[in-house]
Write a protein that holds these residues in place. Structure first.
Motif, PDB file in Angstrom:
ATOM      1  N   CYS A  93       0.917  -1.203  -0.024  1.00  0.00           N
ATOM      2  CA  CYS A  93      -0.001  -0.010   0.076  1.00  0.00           C
ATOM      3  C   CYS A  93       0.817   1.175   0.083  1.00  0.00           C
ATOM      4  O   CYS A  93       0.299   2.396  -0.182  1.00  0.00           O
ATOM      5  CB  CYS A  93      -1.006  -0.084   1.126  1.00  0.00           C
ATOM      6  SG  CYS A  93      -2.327  -1.130   1.075  1.00  0.00           S
ATOM      7  N   SER A  94       2.193   1.108   0.231  1.00  0.00           N
ATOM      8  CA  SER A  94       2.870   2.537   0.577  1.00  0.00           C
ATOM      9  C   SER A  94       3.615   2.503  -0.703  1.00  0.00           C
ATOM     10  O   SER A  94       4.344   3.479  -0.855  1.00  0.00           O
ATOM     11  CB  SER A  94       3.957   2.232   1.669  1.00  0.00           C
ATOM     12  OG  SER A  94       4.852   1.220   1.405  1.00  0.00           O
ATOM     13  N   GLU A 120      -0.522  13.761  -0.559  1.00  0.00           N
ATOM     14  CA  GLU A 120      -0.865  13.874   0.974  1.00  0.00           C
ATOM     15  C   GLU A 120      -0.661  12.770   1.554  1.00  0.00           C
ATOM     16  O   GLU A 120      -0.150  12.617   2.723  1.00  0.00           O
ATOM     17  CB  GLU A 120      -2.602  14.260   0.906  1.00  0.00           C
ATOM     18  CG  GLU A 120      -3.116  14.016   2.397  1.00  0.00           C
ATOM     19  CD  GLU A 120      -4.680  14.144   2.456  1.00  0.00           C
ATOM     20  OE1 GLU A 120      -4.979  13.995   3.475  1.00  0.00           O
ATOM     21  OE2 GLU A 120      -5.161  14.758   1.412  1.00  0.00           O
ATOM     22  N   GLN A 121      -0.699  11.389   0.756  1.00  0.00           N
ATOM     23  CA  GLN A 121      -0.502   9.915   1.242  1.00  0.00           C
ATOM     24  C   GLN A 121       1.210  10.193   1.494  1.00  0.00           C
ATOM     25  O   GLN A 121       1.645   9.523   2.338  1.00  0.00           O
ATOM     26  CB  GLN A 121      -0.664   8.958   0.570  1.00  0.00           C
ATOM     27  CG  GLN A 121      -2.111   8.954   0.250  1.00  0.00           C
ATOM     28  CD  GLN A 121      -2.787   8.283   1.842  1.00  0.00           C
ATOM     29  OE1 GLN A 121      -2.086   7.555   2.462  1.00  0.00           O
ATOM     30  NE2 GLN A 121      -3.980   9.002   2.274  1.00  0.00           N
ATOM     31  N   LYS A 122       1.975  10.536   0.669  1.00  0.00           N
ATOM     32  CA  LYS A 122       3.499  10.698   0.760  1.00  0.00           C
ATOM     33  C   LYS A 122       3.813  11.219   1.987  1.00  0.00           C
ATOM     34  O   LYS A 122       5.073  10.970   2.547  1.00  0.00           O
ATOM     35  CB  LYS A 122       3.975  11.349  -0.404  1.00  0.00           C
ATOM     36  CG  LYS A 122       4.083  10.485  -1.793  1.00  0.00           C
ATOM     37  CD  LYS A 122       4.336  11.318  -2.985  1.00  0.00           C
ATOM     38  CE  LYS A 122       5.862  11.924  -3.064  1.00  0.00           C
ATOM     39  NZ  LYS A 122       6.043  12.557  -4.323  1.00  0.00           N
ATOM     40  N   SER A 123       3.093  12.192   2.606  1.00  0.00           N
ATOM     41  CA  SER A 123       3.396  12.948   3.697  1.00  0.00           C
ATOM     42  C   SER A 123       3.108  12.056   5.111  1.00  0.00           C
ATOM     43  O   SER A 123       3.635  12.344   6.252  1.00  0.00           O
ATOM     44  CB  SER A 123       2.714  14.049   3.852  1.00  0.00           C
ATOM     45  OG  SER A 123       1.411  14.218   3.915  1.00  0.00           O
ATOM     46  N   LYS A 137       1.528   4.961   4.764  1.00  0.00           N
ATOM     47  CA  LYS A 137       1.075   5.298   3.415  1.00  0.00           C
ATOM     48  C   LYS A 137       0.017   4.305   2.849  1.00  0.00           C
ATOM     49  O   LYS A 137       0.307   3.166   2.839  1.00  0.00           O
ATOM     50  CB  LYS A 137       2.082   5.968   2.363  1.00  0.00           C
ATOM     51  CG  LYS A 137       3.068   6.816   2.723  1.00  0.00           C
ATOM     52  CD  LYS A 137       4.506   6.844   2.044  1.00  0.00           C
ATOM     53  CE  LYS A 137       5.405   7.734   2.516  1.00  0.00           C
ATOM     54  NZ  LYS A 137       5.637   7.693   3.803  1.00  0.00           N
ATOM     55  N   ASN A 138      -0.946   4.958   2.187  1.00  0.00           N
ATOM     56  CA  ASN A 138      -1.808   4.090   1.453  1.00  0.00           C
ATOM     57  C   ASN A 138      -2.405   4.452   0.048  1.00  0.00           C
ATOM     58  O   ASN A 138      -2.934   5.506  -0.098  1.00  0.00           O
ATOM     59  CB  ASN A 138      -3.205   3.590   2.285  1.00  0.00           C
ATOM     60  CG  ASN A 138      -3.942   2.653   1.883  1.00  0.00           C
ATOM     61  OD1 ASN A 138      -4.116   2.432   0.594  1.00  0.00           O
ATOM     62  ND2 ASN A 138      -4.939   1.988   2.623  1.00  0.00           N
TER      63      ASN A 138
END
Length: 201
Positions: free
Chosen positions: A22-23, A69-72, A76-77
């Motif tokens: 997911c990351s 946004e997920q990278k931060s 992460k998903n």
């Protein structure tokens, strides 16, 4: 006890795999989506299907914002973003296909309009022969003849524009030529009708 430990290790391993999967940044999907949008743009979607093209652009921008946004985040998903990218790639393909269909429809409309203009020109030249001459009539008919020559030139130019793929501009030119030819046709018919009515009276 050993079985419980093995089970716990297995579960931990699955969770780790899930988190890792997911990351992973869906870069390939992002590239594919960008390529699909570029293909739609190259087909002319921005010109011929501006609303759908704008949706493509806005959707891609929104997805990329979600990715950032997920990278931060610590965990992460990107699953939702991947699903959205898959849908966007499909939609971009549909927009491209619809663009090609729209261009075909415009081509048919342009050709039909130009054929109508050519027919009107021929009809108008015949009406010129039937129209009353006289001193003023002759000069007026000469001016109309020159207008028809100009419309003929416009038709030839429109055909060249169509071959170059300038569909929207060509349609506008073709419609204008039809409008002018129709106006001349009505003018000539009115003059001839009045002339014939005057002779009968």
């Amino acid at each position: 006890m050993k079985k419980k430990r093995l089970w716990a290790a297995a579960v931990t391993g699955l969770v780790t795999i899930f988190i890792v999967s997911c990351s992973s940044l869906p870069q390939q999907k992002i590239d594919e989506a960008n390529a699909a949008i570029e293909e739609a743009e190259a087909a002319g979607a921005e010109l011929y299907l501006p609303e759908e093209y704008l949706v493509l652009q806005d959707s891609m921008r929104s997805i990329l914002n979600n990715v950032e946004e997920q990278k931060s985040k610590l965990i992460k998903n990107f699953r939702t973003s991947e699903e959205q990218l898959t849908g966007l790639i499909q939609f971009a393909g549909e927009v491209k296909a619809k663009t090609e269909t729209r261009k075909m429809e415009l081509t048919e409309e342009i050709r039909s309009t130009l054929e109508e203009v050519v027919s009107l020109i021929e009809s108008n030249r015949q009406l010129i022969l039937e129209a009353p001459k006289g001193k003023e009539g002759t000069s007026a008919l000469m001016a109309i003849g020159n207008e028809l020559n100009t419309i003929e030139t416009t038709v030839a130019e429109a055909q060249s524009m169509l071959e170059r793929g300038e569909y929207l501009t060509t349609l506008s030119v073709a419609n204008s030529a039809r409008e002018n030819a129709t106006s001349i046709n009505k003018e000539l018919q009115d003059v001839i009708a009045k002339y014939k009515a005057g002779r009968r009276s």
